[in-house]
Design a protein around this motif. Structure first.
Motif, short mmCIF file in Angstrom:
data_model
loop_
_atom_site.label_atom_id
_atom_site.label_comp_id
_atom_site.label_asym_id
_atom_site.label_seq_id
_atom_site.Cartn_x
_atom_site.Cartn_y
_atom_site.Cartn_z
N GLU A 93 25.89 43.38 -4.31
CA GLU A 93 24.94 44.34 -3.82
C GLU A 93 25.27 45.45 -4.94
OE1 GLU A 93 23.85 46.10 0.08
OE2 GLU A 93 25.33 47.11 -0.52
N GLU A 132 17.06 39.94 -2.65
CA GLU A 132 16.51 40.43 -1.62
C GLU A 132 16.53 42.05 -1.73
OE1 GLU A 132 18.38 38.99 1.88
OE2 GLU A 132 19.71 40.73 1.74
N GLY A 133 15.65 42.77 -0.99
CA GLY A 133 15.60 44.18 -1.41
C GLY A 133 14.45 44.87 -1.03
N GLU A 134 13.99 46.11 -1.32
CA GLU A 134 12.86 46.68 -1.14
C GLU A 134 12.56 47.30 -2.58
OE1 GLU A 134 12.72 49.96 1.79
OE2 GLU A 134 14.04 49.05 3.10
N ARG A 156 20.06 42.99 -3.58
CA ARG A 156 21.10 42.07 -3.26
C ARG A 156 20.88 40.65 -3.96
NH1 ARG A 156 22.08 43.18 3.18
NH2 ARG A 156 23.65 44.64 2.83
N TRP A 197 19.51 33.64 -3.19
CA TRP A 197 18.18 34.36 -2.76
C TRP A 197 18.39 35.78 -3.41
CZ3 TRP A 197 20.99 32.87 1.39
CH2 TRP A 197 21.51 33.56 2.33
N LYS A 217 10.00 45.31 1.93
CA LYS A 217 10.91 44.39 1.75
C LYS A 217 10.43 43.14 1.12
CE LYS A 217 14.01 46.16 5.56
NZ LYS A 217 14.80 45.82 6.66
N GLY A 218 11.45 42.51 0.24
CA GLY A 218 11.17 41.32 -0.25
C GLY A 218 12.23 40.43 -0.31
N LYS A 219 11.90 39.01 -0.49
CA LYS A 219 13.05 38.30 -0.62
C LYS A 219 12.62 37.11 -1.28
CE LYS A 219 16.20 35.46 2.13
NZ LYS A 219 16.76 35.19 3.37
N SER A 220 13.25 36.55 -2.42
CA SER A 220 12.76 35.20 -2.93
C SER A 220 13.99 34.22 -2.61
CB SER A 220 12.45 35.32 -4.53
OG SER A 220 11.45 36.09 -4.51
N GLU A 221 13.70 32.98 -2.31
CA GLU A 221 14.73 31.99 -2.20
C GLU A 221 14.83 30.77 -3.62
OE1 GLU A 221 14.90 30.29 1.49
OE2 GLU A 221 15.43 31.85 2.66
N PRO A 248 16.04 43.39 -7.43
CA PRO A 248 16.53 43.16 -6.13
C PRO A 248 17.93 44.16 -5.86
CG PRO A 248 17.56 41.40 -7.29
CD PRO A 248 16.75 42.16 -8.10
#
Length: 157
Positions: free
Chosen positions: A114, A139-141, A123, A137, A146-150, A121
């Motif tokens: 983090e 993630e974050g804002e 994280r 992945w 909020k967004g996330k990509s795997e 991101p």
């Protein structure tokens, strides 16, 4: 003389123990070593990791369907001031500077890094799903959303 010999033996034993602890700590990331691939509609993304005595280093590439490839990111996992960090240098971002993400959790084969002050991101997560599968992945804002990509990788054989 005997006193010095005892001190020497303890000194060598301490040094070997400290090195074993340092290496075993780095060993927690050994699942990530090797070559990984994720197929996409536009081609594939690959990540390759190697280890030396003090850190893991990785590179991530984007490959197009016609075979062209572009280096996306240069990576390190290393100890800084007693803590492990995921250090990322993304081509064309952050003015060429490396961004460090501190390891904050290692529960359930999931390693969470983090940096709450980074734009996106905040994280970066790697989850060990077994010998031949890796889930990562980000993630974050960003702009209050909020967004996330795997990235679901398979080990390249």
């Amino acid at each position: 003389m005997k006193k010095y010999l005892i001190l020497l033996v303890f000194g060598v034993a301490f040094h070997l123990s400290a090195n074993a602890q340092k290496n075993s700590s780095l060993q927690q990331f050994s699942f990530i070593l090797g070559n990984w691939e994720m197929k996409t509609t536009k081609g594939k993304i690959t990540e390759s990791w190697v280890q030396n005595k003090v850190e893991l280093s990785g590179k991530s590439y984007r490959h197009t369907l016609n075979g062209d490839s572009v280096l996306m990111e240069t990576l390190l996992i290393k100890k800084i001031n007693g803590n492990f960090y995921y250090c990322s240098n993304v081509n064309g971002q952050n003015n060429g500077e490396t961004v460090n993400f501190k390891l904050i959790s290692t529960e359930n084969n999931t390693f969470v890094f983090e940096n709450a002050t980074h734009d996106f991101p905040q994280r970066i997560v790697y989850q060990n799903l077994g010998k031949d599968e890796l889930l990562a992945w980000i993630e974050g804002e960003r702009n209050g959303k909020k967004g996330k990509s795997e990235f679901r990788y398979q080990r390249k054989k």
